[in-house]
Each structure stands twice: as structure tokens, then as C-alpha cells.
Design a protein around this motif. Sequence first.
Motif, PDB file in Angstrom:
ATOM      1  N   PHE A  12      70.812 -11.842  39.769  1.00  0.00           N
ATOM      2  CA  PHE A  12      70.993 -12.422  38.731  1.00  0.00           C
ATOM      3  C   PHE A  12      69.776 -13.071  38.216  1.00  0.00           C
ATOM      4  CE2 PHE A  12      71.369 -17.053  37.219  1.00  0.00           C
ATOM      5  CZ  PHE A  12      71.596 -16.727  36.089  1.00  0.00           C
ATOM      6  N   ILE A  13      68.704 -13.638  38.994  1.00  0.00           N
ATOM      7  CA  ILE A  13      67.616 -14.297  38.832  1.00  0.00           C
ATOM      8  C   ILE A  13      66.741 -13.387  38.229  1.00  0.00           C
ATOM      9  CG2 ILE A  13      65.454 -15.383  39.719  1.00  0.00           C
ATOM     10  CD1 ILE A  13      67.422 -16.660  41.595  1.00  0.00           C
ATOM     11  N   ALA A  14      66.661 -11.922  39.044  1.00  0.00           N
ATOM     12  CA  ALA A  14      65.558 -10.840  38.323  1.00  0.00           C
ATOM     13  C   ALA A  14      65.992 -10.490  36.867  1.00  0.00           C
ATOM     14  CB  ALA A  14      65.772  -9.692  39.244  1.00  0.00           C
ATOM     15  N   VAL A  15      67.509 -10.259  36.758  1.00  0.00           N
ATOM     16  CA  VAL A  15      67.885  -9.890  35.391  1.00  0.00           C
ATOM     17  C   VAL A  15      67.335 -11.103  34.008  1.00  0.00           C
ATOM     18  CG1 VAL A  15      69.513  -8.960  33.908  1.00  0.00           C
ATOM     19  CG2 VAL A  15      69.671  -8.254  36.224  1.00  0.00           C
ATOM     20  N   ALA A  64      74.687 -18.995  31.943  1.00  0.00           N
ATOM     21  CA  ALA A  64      73.620 -18.385  32.902  1.00  0.00           C
ATOM     22  C   ALA A  64      72.282 -19.229  32.618  1.00  0.00           C
ATOM     23  CB  ALA A  64      73.154 -16.930  32.407  1.00  0.00           C
ATOM     24  N   ILE A  65      71.871 -19.605  31.524  1.00  0.00           N
ATOM     25  CA  ILE A  65      70.647 -20.391  31.193  1.00  0.00           C
ATOM     26  C   ILE A  65      70.753 -21.795  32.103  1.00  0.00           C
ATOM     27  CG2 ILE A  65      69.321 -21.831  29.711  1.00  0.00           C
ATOM     28  CD1 ILE A  65      69.886 -19.577  27.614  1.00  0.00           C
ATOM     29  N   THR A  66      71.978 -22.382  32.041  1.00  0.00           N
ATOM     30  CA  THR A  66      72.273 -23.452  32.835  1.00  0.00           C
ATOM     31  C   THR A  66      72.087 -23.336  34.288  1.00  0.00           C
ATOM     32  OG1 THR A  66      73.646 -24.466  31.005  1.00  0.00           O
ATOM     33  CG2 THR A  66      73.837 -25.409  33.323  1.00  0.00           C
ATOM     34  N   PHE A  67      72.812 -22.154  34.847  1.00  0.00           N
ATOM     35  CA  PHE A  67      72.804 -22.019  36.081  1.00  0.00           C
ATOM     36  C   PHE A  67      71.363 -21.275  36.811  1.00  0.00           C
ATOM     37  CE2 PHE A  67      74.155 -18.438  39.442  1.00  0.00           C
ATOM     38  CZ  PHE A  67      74.504 -19.551  40.544  1.00  0.00           C
TER      39      PHE A  67
END
Length: 319
Positions: A12-15, A64-67
Motif C-alpha cells: 500500500f505505501i509503495a503504490v 488512503a491519503i488519511t491512512f
Amino acid sequence: MKNITIKQLRAFIAVAKLRNFTRAAAQLNVSQSALTIAIRQLEAEVGLRLFDRSTRAVDVTPHAITFLPAAQRLLDDLAQSIDDLNAVAARESGSVVVASATSFITSVLAPAVAVLARRFPGIRVKLFGDTTQNLSRRVIEGEADIGITTLQHPVDLLDSYLLLRDRFGVLCPRGHPVLARGPDLAWSDLRGEPVVSLVSGAGIRDMLDQHEKIAAIVGRPSYEVSNTAAMGALIERETGIGLLPALAARSITTPGLVFRAIRRPSVMREMYVVRRRGRSITPAAAEVVRLMLDELGKLAQGDDLKIVTSPALLRAIHY
């Protein structure tokens, strides 16, 4: 708690940062299909879409931006914690608390810790000089990682490993009349002599108190002290004699004092390394024990002092 894996968080972080599945897969050194599966599994776990995909771009959803900061923080904290564990395993950091008889700290643990300080300066050490009863309590309650003590009988919740055996004898000023009675001393040779003793509760004192015939011969101590250093100071000033095992006597013997073993009858002390039952010895504590065994190995041994290296103890400190 959702069943979210480290693999999914890394994907998730990489994408989210690269906005591209191909580059993210290359960065993580995984196939693009494996990366896609990890993202889909994560979205299924959280119940939300994290990326909007098209043939041209990957958009990060508001959720996703929040997470993203939280996910990055989780991985960073985990990496730091693993680094901390690795440092402990490598003896680069850590702490150890040892409870012991004061005489053993002076003669064995102090030089062992001095070596530890040079080899592993990141390890912090606490040494407690204590009575047998209080020492066992410290280990059982987790105040101390290990203890070095005399055990008259097994103690519930403690694993014990025999460390050494040494013979009781008399410590007195050089030229004291008791020394003129020859090398083969008997307890009866001490009758009427004023005795400097440790207080009740100390393992050395309790051992002699439990020998009724010996206790009757030497009588009630004239002077009682809390540690062997104070005992040595009084004996050197000719206030009385001390009754000690060989190793304890070594810790306070000076040019003005003489130790002589008592062999009629012979009374042997046994000292043990103890730990709380079911609790492993930490790497830092294991290093202290190894260095302690090294120091014991340097001592001159004979009939009055025997070092016993328990195979079970060696297994317990093996890392």
C-alpha cells in the motif's frame, strides 16, 4: 482487529507514494500480480477502495491519503522495535539485574561486570546484595533477572543450577591463638571464642544455625553485621573470629587476616544460580553468567573450593 499483514502495508505505501503499480512492484522486488493481490486483500480487510485505477494513472482515494501516515508510522515503529531486539541479541544494548550475596559480588561479579563494561558498554547492570530469603523473592517477583545464592532446600517457582561448593572455616587475625592448634581444626577448637557473624537471614548464618551441635559449640554471636565487608573490618580489629565458607572469606581476606578450613566435621556450602521458573535468561543476563563463570575459573581450586559448571546452566545461557 483486522487481519492486515506487513506485506500488505508495504504494498500500500509503495503504490500510494509512487502512484504506479509497475514501479511499486519493482521497488518491492515482487511481481506486479503479487502486488495487486496484496492491495486487493488489504482493501477487502478494511472494506474500502484505496486506489482508483485506470489504464493511465493510479489515484489515491481520500481514505488512503488519511491512512498513509499511520501505515508508514506502523512500519517505522516495527522496524525500530526489531532493530532494538537485534541490538539486545547482539549485546549492543539491554539491561540485567542480579541479586547476590555481597561477598560473591565483591569476589566474582564485580570483576565479571568490569569485563562486561569493556566488551558490551551498552548493557546496563544492577547488582543487589541481599539475604537468601529476600533474594529469592526478588527473582520470583521479577525484580531481579537472576540470583546467586545458597539454597537449603528447593524453592517453589525457582529453577536452580549448582555453581560451586566451598568449605566453612575460620577467619581470624594473623597470629591468633586458634591458628596454633594446627591445620586440622575442629569446631570444638573454637569454643569460647567471640564470633563476628552475619545477621539471621543470611545464607551463611542460617547454614550454621541449622547445625545444632556446631551452634551449641560456637554459641551466640558476640557481634552481628549485615555484610561480609563489615565482618572483615571487625575481625581485623581483633573483636572476634568469623565463620565463613572459603570463597566468602577470600573476598575480605587482607594481609592481616588468615583463613583456615575446619574439617572436623566438614561443613560445605553450595551456591546456585537461580531464575524464575519458566522464564528464559536474557542475552544480557546470559553474558553476565558467562563472564562470571570465567572469573570463577580463574580461582585456585582444591579441597576447600570446587567450581561446578552445571550442563543445565550452560544450556540455559546458550544463545
